[in-house]
Design an enzyme around this catalytic site. Structure first.
Site, PDB file in Angstrom:
ATOM      1  N   GLU A 108      42.141  38.316  -5.106  1.00 18.95           N
ATOM      2  CA  GLU A 108      42.483  37.545  -6.262  1.00 18.95           C
ATOM      3  C   GLU A 108      43.909  37.233  -6.131  1.00 18.95           C
ATOM      4  O   GLU A 108      44.755  37.595  -5.792  1.00 18.95           O
ATOM      5  CB  GLU A 108      42.065  38.487  -7.522  1.00 18.95           C
ATOM      6  CG  GLU A 108      40.744  38.928  -7.662  1.00 18.95           C
ATOM      7  CD  GLU A 108      40.371  39.862  -9.004  1.00 18.95           C
ATOM      8  OE1 GLU A 108      41.413  39.967  -9.799  1.00 18.95           O
ATOM      9  OE2 GLU A 108      39.075  40.098  -9.120  1.00 18.95           O
ATOM     10  N   HIS A 147      37.973  37.367 -13.742  1.00 20.99           N
ATOM     11  CA  HIS A 147      38.624  38.450 -14.151  1.00 20.99           C
ATOM     12  C   HIS A 147      38.835  38.407 -15.563  1.00 20.99           C
ATOM     13  O   HIS A 147      40.095  38.743 -16.283  1.00 20.99           O
ATOM     14  CB  HIS A 147      40.055  38.802 -13.438  1.00 20.99           C
ATOM     15  CG  HIS A 147      40.046  40.477 -13.149  1.00 20.99           C
ATOM     16  ND1 HIS A 147      40.606  40.857 -12.144  1.00 20.99           N
ATOM     17  CD2 HIS A 147      39.878  41.380 -14.116  1.00 20.99           C
ATOM     18  CE1 HIS A 147      40.755  42.093 -12.322  1.00 20.99           C
ATOM     19  NE2 HIS A 147      40.177  42.609 -13.356  1.00 20.99           N
TER      20      HIS A 147
END
Length: 527
Positions: free
Chosen positions: A262, A280
């Site tokens: 990420e 997220h």
């Protein structure tokens, strides 16, 4: 006496500043500064309240000459150098339970989005295509939801799913039958869950044990047409295998809020049919952000003003009077918990902490918390003495603390026993002198060893030549032995070897040790 001074360096609910002020702290809210600006400013503060933007590096900690506590409004603390903060005497706190409802609701939302193909239908409708006949969803009512992880968030998902009239099965090594009945769900093994679940949601931290828990092999064992949701941690699912099985149609849909890397900007999953993703967002609700901001302010103010410790990641819950006497016992207790936690397998149902001799006269709760912190650490990255008892209770573990007045072979003794499907597994330790902690028994075999750093645990048949073979293997692998400890049940029977080494032991060395003549078990341990 001057009031403690706190800096809030990331955007958070303004009521957090009010809590600091109401509880006797001076507070400044200065956000968006560069690392250089923060370094220049941080020396005047006793507390630093952050979210995810501020990176608390060694340089910042070196400049924080008055800093006593860092509070992270949220769970993840990867933006804080915790070992270095510990060396500086700075307490690091987080708020591990403030996002639970929000994350659970996001998982349910993604499950519905998968079931009714909402994102794709929305996109085409807004393009003017009106694809009424192009989408055929499924009901969740009557379907089986498989939970991988039934802790705080997983249990909330279970309650919501039961309200939707779903059947819920769960795989979780910590889940007891009693806790499963209490939740109204069925405890199963992972293979059974994969074969039965119409929907699978993941609710487990990312550890060495859970990494890639949905591997290609396991994904291929899932029920055809399954839909999978992950709002927990990236790295729990083999993303390449997930794409292949989505393409083949074996998996009907998948929704990820988290990725192995990420921010995920070029995932091979992007553009895959029946795949949904969000960036997220599991904790991204107004309520959750308010909760964690208020919680971190309360915790930090309590510490700075009253000395209370809550959800600290690097400090035990001890009063100033208890600390000197209990400290060596706390380390022993934590190491014994860690040892039995690393070695015991199967369905972990209960844990008992026994104290005898001088240890029987000490406060039991701190020692119990220290054992649980060591035991639970392999399953949760953020476990500590404060939240370990809560996590154990949440998982339905039966925790027993037993005080013996009897006198044994040692002046002081701690024993930790874990109940498993295969029977009890017990380890024991003592103190030599005031603070020299030693393991003295492991699974019924007497052995004296210090538990520290990288270690190698071997169970083997007691026979001539074995010590030479293991020594040769480690030497040829360039691994230096620090200490060497032996124990056995009887001559020619089962023996235990516990080595400390100077470096982490590679998997290929473990595999080679397993192939040595007479070897039954080989495990790398970390303390």
């Amino acid at each position: 006496m001057a009031k403690p001074k706190v800096l809030i360096s990331d955007k958070m609910d303004p009521n957090a500043a009010k809590i600091f002020e109401e509880r006797g702290c001076d507070v400044d809210v200065i956000t968006g500064e560069t690392p250089e600006q923060l370094i220049a400013r941080i020396g005047e503060y006793d507390g630093l309240a952050i979210r995810s933007s501020t990176k608390v590096t060694k340089e910042i900690l070196d400049a924080a000459t008055n800093l006593k506590v860092i509070g992270r409004a949220g769970i993840g603390v990867d933006n804080v150098d915790i070992p270095y903060a510990s060396g500086k005497g700075v307490v690091v706190m987080n708020t591990p339970f403030g996002n639970s409802i929000t994350t659970a609701e996001h998982a349910i939302a993604l499950m519905f989005a998968l079931a009714r193909q909402i994102p794709e239908a929305n996109e085409l409708t807004q393009k003017g295509e009106w694809p009424k006949n192009g989408f055929m969803g499924v009901e969740v009512t009557g379907k089986t939801l498989g939970l991988i992880g039934a802790g705080n968030i997983g249990s909330i998902v279970a309650s919501r799913a039961l309200g939707l009239r779903m059947k819920v099965v769960a795989y979780d090594p910590f889940l007891t039958e009693e806790r499963a009945v209490e939740l109204g769900i069925e405890k199963v093994d992972l293979e059974t869950l994969l074969s039965r679940a119409d929907f699978i949601t993941l609710h487990t931290p990312l550890t060495d044990q859970t990494r890639n828990i949905l591997s290609r092999e396991r994904l291929e064992k899932t029920k055809k047409g399954v839909r999978i949701v992950n709002c927990a941690r990236g790295g729990l699912i083999d993303e390449a295998a997930l794409k292949d099985l989505l393409d083949s149609g074996h998996i009907a849909g998948a929704a990820l809020d988290v990725f192995a890397v990420e921010p995920a900007k070029d995932s091979p999953l992007f553009g895959t049919k029946n795949f949904i993703c969000t960036p997220h967002l599991g904790a991204s609700t107004t309520e959750a952000q308010v909760n964690v901001a208020l919680q971190v302010a309360e915790q930090m103010a309590d510490y700075l003003v009253n000395g209370g410790v809550t959800n600290a990641l690097n400090m035990p819950s001890l009063s100033a009077e208890e600390a000197p006497k209990l400290r060596p016992y706390m380390k022993l207790a934590e190491n014994l918990g860690s040892l039995v936690g690393q070695l015991a397998h199967g369905n972990l149902t209960q844990i008992s902490i026994e104290r005898e001799g001088a240890a029987a006269e000490l406060a039991g709760k701190p020692l119990e918390a220290a054992v649980l912190a060591g035991f639970m650490r392999r399953y949760s990255d953020s476990v500590n003495m404060v939240n370990a008892p809560y996590l154990a209770k949440e998982r339905g573990m039966d925790v027993r603390s037993i005080r013996h007045e009897r006198e044994g072979a040692y002046n002081t003794l701690l024993r930790v026993t874990v109940g498993t499907d295969a029977g009890d597994r017990s380890v024991a330790g003592t103190l030599f002198g005031q603070d020299n902690a030693r393991l003295v028994e492991i699974f019924g075999i007497g052995i004296e060893a210090e538990l520290a750093g990288h270690m190698l645990y071997i169970v083997n048949e007691d026979a001539p030549g074995f010590i030479g073979r293991i020594g040769t293997l480690l030497g040829e692998s360039g691994i230096n032995i620090g200490t060497f400890h032996l124990g056995r049940r009887d001559a020619g029977g089962e023996a235990v070897l516990l080595l400390s080494v100077d470096q982490a032991i590679p998997k290929n060395v473990i595999d080679a040790a397993c192939k040595l003549e007479g070897v039954k078990t080989v495990m790398a341990l970390e303390f």
